[in-house]
Motif scaffolding. Structure first.
Motif, PDB file in Angstrom:
ATOM      1  N   HIS A   1       0.819  -1.213   0.000  1.00  0.00           N
ATOM      2  CA  HIS A   1       0.000   0.000   0.000  1.00  0.00           C
ATOM      3  C   HIS A   1       0.860   1.273   0.000  1.00  0.00           C
ATOM      4  O   HIS A   1       0.511   2.268  -0.626  1.00  0.00           O
ATOM      5  CB  HIS A   1      -0.934   0.006   1.220  1.00  0.00           C
ATOM      6  CG  HIS A   1      -1.860  -1.170   1.282  1.00  0.00           C
ATOM      7  ND1 HIS A   1      -2.857  -1.405   0.353  1.00  0.00           N
ATOM      8  CD2 HIS A   1      -1.937  -2.202   2.166  1.00  0.00           C
ATOM      9  CE1 HIS A   1      -3.510  -2.508   0.674  1.00  0.00           C
ATOM     10  NE2 HIS A   1      -2.961  -3.014   1.769  1.00  0.00           N
ATOM     11  N   THR A   2       1.981   1.231   0.712  1.00  0.00           N
ATOM     12  CA  THR A   2       2.810   2.436   0.850  1.00  0.00           C
ATOM     13  C   THR A   2       3.782   2.599  -0.315  1.00  0.00           C
ATOM     14  O   THR A   2       4.285   3.704  -0.575  1.00  0.00           O
ATOM     15  CB  THR A   2       3.618   2.391   2.153  1.00  0.00           C
ATOM     16  OG1 THR A   2       4.496   1.247   2.117  1.00  0.00           O
ATOM     17  CG2 THR A   2       2.694   2.284   3.354  1.00  0.00           C
ATOM     18  N   GLY A   3       4.101   1.478  -1.021  1.00  0.00           N
ATOM     19  CA  GLY A   3       5.080   1.537  -2.110  1.00  0.00           C
ATOM     20  C   GLY A   3       6.509   1.582  -1.605  1.00  0.00           C
ATOM     21  O   GLY A   3       7.450   1.790  -2.387  1.00  0.00           O
ATOM     22  N   GLU A   4       6.698   1.377  -0.330  1.00  0.00           N
ATOM     23  CA  GLU A   4       8.037   1.441   0.269  1.00  0.00           C
ATOM     24  C   GLU A   4       8.880   0.257  -0.201  1.00  0.00           C
ATOM     25  O   GLU A   4       8.420  -0.886  -0.225  1.00  0.00           O
ATOM     26  CB  GLU A   4       7.905   1.433   1.795  1.00  0.00           C
ATOM     27  CG  GLU A   4       9.222   1.570   2.526  1.00  0.00           C
ATOM     28  CD  GLU A   4       9.049   1.452   4.037  1.00  0.00           C
ATOM     29  OE1 GLU A   4      10.058   1.577   4.754  1.00  0.00           O
ATOM     30  OE2 GLU A   4       7.897   1.230   4.496  1.00  0.00           O
ATOM     31  N   ARG A   5      10.156   0.564  -0.555  1.00  0.00           N
ATOM     32  CA  ARG A   5      11.103  -0.478  -0.973  1.00  0.00           C
ATOM     33  C   ARG A   5      12.425  -0.235  -0.240  1.00  0.00           C
ATOM     34  O   ARG A   5      13.343   0.405  -0.769  1.00  0.00           O
ATOM     35  CB  ARG A   5      11.307  -0.440  -2.495  1.00  0.00           C
ATOM     36  CG  ARG A   5      10.041  -0.795  -3.281  1.00  0.00           C
ATOM     37  CD  ARG A   5      10.204  -0.577  -4.773  1.00  0.00           C
ATOM     38  NE  ARG A   5       9.020  -1.000  -5.488  1.00  0.00           N
ATOM     39  CZ  ARG A   5       8.839  -2.211  -6.022  1.00  0.00           C
ATOM     40  NH1 ARG A   5       9.804  -3.118  -5.914  1.00  0.00           N
ATOM     41  NH2 ARG A   5       7.732  -2.506  -6.670  1.00  0.00           N
ATOM     42  N   PRO A   6      12.505  -0.758   0.984  1.00  0.00           N
ATOM     43  CA  PRO A   6      13.654  -0.399   1.838  1.00  0.00           C
ATOM     44  C   PRO A   6      14.958  -1.123   1.522  1.00  0.00           C
ATOM     45  O   PRO A   6      16.008  -0.753   2.043  1.00  0.00           O
ATOM     46  CB  PRO A   6      13.152  -0.783   3.236  1.00  0.00           C
ATOM     47  CG  PRO A   6      12.172  -1.886   2.998  1.00  0.00           C
ATOM     48  CD  PRO A   6      11.527  -1.605   1.668  1.00  0.00           C
ATOM     49  N   PHE A   7      14.920  -2.181   0.669  1.00  0.00           N
ATOM     50  CA  PHE A   7      16.130  -2.967   0.410  1.00  0.00           C
ATOM     51  C   PHE A   7      16.704  -2.588  -0.968  1.00  0.00           C
ATOM     52  O   PHE A   7      16.065  -2.814  -2.012  1.00  0.00           O
ATOM     53  CB  PHE A   7      15.809  -4.467   0.471  1.00  0.00           C
ATOM     54  CG  PHE A   7      15.191  -4.872   1.783  1.00  0.00           C
ATOM     55  CD1 PHE A   7      15.979  -5.066   2.910  1.00  0.00           C
ATOM     56  CD2 PHE A   7      13.809  -5.023   1.899  1.00  0.00           C
ATOM     57  CE1 PHE A   7      15.411  -5.419   4.122  1.00  0.00           C
ATOM     58  CE2 PHE A   7      13.235  -5.379   3.095  1.00  0.00           C
ATOM     59  CZ  PHE A   7      14.033  -5.565   4.228  1.00  0.00           C
ATOM     60  N   THR A   8      17.921  -2.004  -0.966  1.00  0.00           N
ATOM     61  CA  THR A   8      18.523  -1.435  -2.175  1.00  0.00           C
ATOM     62  C   THR A   8      19.747  -2.236  -2.603  1.00  0.00           C
ATOM     63  O   THR A   8      20.592  -2.599  -1.770  1.00  0.00           O
ATOM     64  CB  THR A   8      18.936   0.030  -1.927  1.00  0.00           C
ATOM     65  OG1 THR A   8      17.812   0.746  -1.435  1.00  0.00           O
ATOM     66  CG2 THR A   8      19.442   0.685  -3.203  1.00  0.00           C
ATOM     67  N   CYS A   9      19.843  -2.494  -3.885  1.00  0.00           N
ATOM     68  CA  CYS A   9      21.011  -3.194  -4.427  1.00  0.00           C
ATOM     69  C   CYS A   9      22.192  -2.229  -4.461  1.00  0.00           C
ATOM     70  O   CYS A   9      22.098  -1.121  -5.025  1.00  0.00           O
ATOM     71  CB  CYS A   9      20.701  -3.711  -5.841  1.00  0.00           C
ATOM     72  SG  CYS A   9      22.128  -4.510  -6.635  1.00  0.00           S
ATOM     73  N   SER A  10      23.319  -2.643  -3.911  1.00  0.00           N
ATOM     74  CA  SER A  10      24.506  -1.775  -3.826  1.00  0.00           C
ATOM     75  C   SER A  10      25.225  -1.632  -5.164  1.00  0.00           C
ATOM     76  O   SER A  10      26.073  -0.746  -5.331  1.00  0.00           O
ATOM     77  CB  SER A  10      25.477  -2.344  -2.785  1.00  0.00           C
ATOM     78  OG  SER A  10      25.843  -3.675  -3.135  1.00  0.00           O
TER      79      SER A  10
END
Length: 533
Positions: free
Chosen positions: A504-513
Motif C-alpha cells: 500500500h505504501t510503495g516502500e522499498r527499503p532494500f537497495t542493491c549496492s
C-alpha cells in the motif's frame, strides 16, 4: 520562670523560659510549662487519662458522668460545654462567619482567621534559634524545635519509648493495646491511625494521587514516589560502610547488610525447647501477638526483637492450634542456614517472605483474584493486572530519551536502550556470538544443543522458544490476529503484516549496492543479486 521588669506597662509579664510566650499570672505560666515537660498531674479516676490543669479534667469527666452534656443531633457526639457545642455545630452547617478580607476564605473561629492572616502578612511570631525558620503558630514551632533538640517528652508507660508529639504516642500505644479504631468500610480491615486507613482505601478506589513528573506513574504514598524517582537518576544515596556498595533504597541496603552481619531477624530467643525441636518437621505459623512490658514481642513461648516490622514467630507443635496458619506455608526452623525460609509445600521452592510464597501458591491452585474489568482476564498479582490494563489504555509511560519511543513497562525501555549503545553483554560460549538479553542467549544456545522444549500438541513439532510455538499453532487454528488497516487482510505474524503494508505504501527499503534497484523484501534483493554474478 522569670518576671520582666516594668510589669505596670506590660500585659503579660510572666515569660516562658522555653518559648518566650507571656502570661498574666504565674499559675497560667505553670500550666503552660507542662506543655514542654509533658507533665499531666490531673488524672481521671475512670479512664486514667491525664491533664495539665484541673479545669480540663472536670470537662473531661462529663464524658463519663454525662453531666450537662449536649448531644449533637447530626453525629451523636456528646459536648460538655455550650460554647464548644456551638463551634462543633459549625462543622456540620459549613457556616464560616469569620472571613479573610484578602482572599475571602472563611473560618469557624476568629482565632483560626487570625492565624490564617499571618500567611498574607508573612508574620512569624516564633523564630527557631537553631535554623532561623519562622512559624506563626506555637504548636508548630514547638514541634519543629524538637527536630533539633531530639526531645521526646511524651513517654509510653508500657515500653518507655519517647515521642515528640502526643498524637504519635497515642498511635504507638495502640500497638500494645491492639486497638484499631479506624476501620475500612469496604473490607473491614482496621488501622491504628486515620492516615493508614486513607492510604489503604486507595487499594479499593485505585486512586494514585502521587504522580511521577517524568514518566507519569502514580503511587498511593509520597514515600513510594520519592523512592521511584531514583529510577530516573543515577543517585544511590544509601551506602554500605562495610563494602562501599551503594543502593537506591534503604530497604535494599538493610537486606544487603545482612550479608556482612549474618543477621537472621527471625530467631527464637527461648532455650527451653528440646534439642529435637529445630528440625525440618517444624512448621512456621503466624500466632496471636501479645505486647511484653520488657519491650519484646512475646509469642507463645518464643520472642523476637522489636526490629521486626511485622512480628512473626515459630510456634511449638503443641501450641500450633492456638495460632493462625497459612495453608501450604512451611518455614524451616533453622533460619541461620536457610536464605529463603518460606517453603512451598507443593514444589519445595523457597521464598524470602510469606507474601511471595502466597503469590507463588496461586500457580499451583490456579487462583487469579485480580480480574480486568474490561476483558475479564484474571491475574495472580495486582501489579500484573495494572500492567495488563495498559493494553486497553495503550498507556506508555516509559520514554526513551534518545529516540522518543515509549514503552508500557520499564524493563522494555531498559532493553531498548541497548539498541542505541549496541551493548551486547551476553556472549555465547560456543560461537562467541553476543546478545543484548540473556533470554536471547538462552534461546540461541538451543541451536548448539538441539534442545526444543516447546512442542506443538497437534503435530508434535518442537520449537526453541514459546513465541515460535504460539505463532506455529496459528497454522492449525487458522487464527490471524494481525489485520491490515487498509484492506482488512489478516496475518498470523506481525512481520508478515509489515511486509504486506509495503504494497500500500510503495516502500522499498532494500537497495542493491551495485545497480541501485530497490525491493520491498530482503529475499527479493538476494534473488536479484544473482543477476550481477
Amino acid at each position: 520562670m522569670e518576671r520582666n521588669e516594668g510589669t505596670s506597662t506590660m500585659e503579660k509579664p510572666w515569660k516562658c523560659g522555653e518559648c518566650g510566650k507571656g502570661f498574666g499570672s504565674p499559675s497560667k505560666l505553670e500550666i503552660h510549662r507542662r506543655s514542654h515537660t509533658g507533665e499531666r498531674p490531673f488524672t481521671c479516676t475512670v479512664c486514667g487519662k491525664g491533664f495539665t490543669n484541673s479545669s480540663n479534667l472536670l470537662r473531661h469527666q462529663h464524658i463519663h458522668t454525662e453531666q450537662s452534656s449536649v448531644i449533637c443531633s447530626v453525629c451523636g457526639k456528646a459536648i460538655s460545654q455550650s460554647s464548644s457545642f456551638q463551634r462543633h455545630q459549625q462543622t456540620h452547617s459549613e457556616e464560616r462567619p469569620f472571613t479573610c478580607s484578602i482572599c475571602g476564605k472563611g473560618f469557624t473561629q476568629s482565632s483560626y482567621l487570625l492565624t490564617h492572616q499571618r500567611i498574607h502578612t508573612r508574620e512569624s511570631l516564633f523564630i527557631c534559634s537553631f535554623c532561623g525558620e519562622g512559624f506563626n503558630r506555637l504548636p508548630r514551632f514547638l514541634k519543629h524545635q524538637r527536630l533539633h533538640t531530639g526531645e521526646s517528652p511524651y513517654t509510653c508507660y508500657i515500653c518507655g519509648k519517647g515521642f515528640n508529639r502526643p498524637s504519635k504516642l497515642l498511635t504507638h500505644e495502640r500497638i500494645h493495646t491492639g486497638e484499631r479504631p479506624f476501620g475500612c468500610s469496604m473490607c473491614g480491615k482496621g488501622f491504628t491511625n486515620s492516615s493508614d486507613l486513607l492510604t489503604h482505601q486507595r487499594v479499593h478506589t485505585g486512586e494514585r494521587p502521587f504522580t511521577c513528573s517524568i514518566c507519569g506513574k502514580g503511587f498511593t504514598r509520597s514515600t513510594h514516589l520519592q523512592t521511584h524517582q531514583l529510577v530516573h537518576t543515577d543517585q544511590r544515596p544509601f551506602k554500605c560502610y562495610d563494602c562501599e556498595k551503594t543502593f537506591k533504597s534503604k530497604k535494599d541496603l538493610l537486606t544487603h547488610q545482612r550479608v556482612h552481619s549474618g543477621e537472621t531477624p527471625f530467631t527464637c530467643s527461648e532455650e527451653r525447647h528440646s534439642p529435637g525441636i529445630h528440625t525440618s518437621e517444624f512448621t512456621m505459623q503466624l500466632p496471636d501477638v501479645r505486647p511484653y512490658a520488657g519491650g519484646v514481642w512475646e509469642f507463645s513461648g518464643c520472642a523476637l526483637s522489636p526490629m521486626v516490622l511485622e512480628p512473626e514467630a515459630l510456634v511449638c507443635p503443641g501450641e500450633a492450634e492456638a495460632a493462625i496458619g497459612v495453608s501450604n506455608m512451611e518455614r524451616q526452623k533453622d533460619t541461620r542456614t536457610t536464605k529463603k525460609p518460606w517453603k512451598c509445600g507443593d514444589c519445595g521452592k523457597g521464598f524470602n517472605c510469606p507474601s511471595q510464597l502466597e503469590a507463588h501458591r496461586r500457580t499451583h491452585t490456579g487462583e487469579r483474584p485480580y480480574t480486568c474489568s474490561v476483558c475479564g482476564r484474571g491475574f495472580t498479582l495486582l501489579s500484573s493486572l495494572r500492567l495488563h490494563q495498559r493494553v486497553h489504555t495503550d498507556e506508555r509511560p516509559f520514554k526513551c530519551s534518545d529516540c522518543g519511543k515509549c514503552f508500557k513497562i520499564s524493563p522494555d525501555l531498559i532493553k531498548h536502550k541497548l539498541v542505541h549503545t549496541d551493548e551486547r553483554p551476553f556472549a555465547c560460549s560456543q560461537c562467541e556470538k553476543r546478545f543484548r538479553q540473556s533470554s536471547h542467549l538462552i534461546q540461541h544456545q538451543r541451536i548448539h544443543t538441539g534442545e526444543r522444549p516447546y512442542t506443538c500438541s497437534m503435530c508434535g513439532k518442537g520449537f526453541t522458544s514459546s513465541s515460535n510455538l504460539v505463532t506455529h499453532q496459528r497454522i492449525h487454528t487458522g487464527e490471524k490476529i494481525f489485520t491490515c488497516s487498509v484492506c482488512g487482510k489478516g496475518f498470523s505474524q506481525s512481520s508478515n503484516l509489515l511486509t504486506h503494508q509495503q504494497v500500500h505504501t510503495g516502500e522499498r527499503p532494500f537497495t542493491c549496492s551495485m545497480c541501485g534497484k530497490r525491493f520491498a523484501r530482503s529475499s527479493h534483493l538476494l534473488t536479484h543479486h544473482r543477476v550481477h554474478k
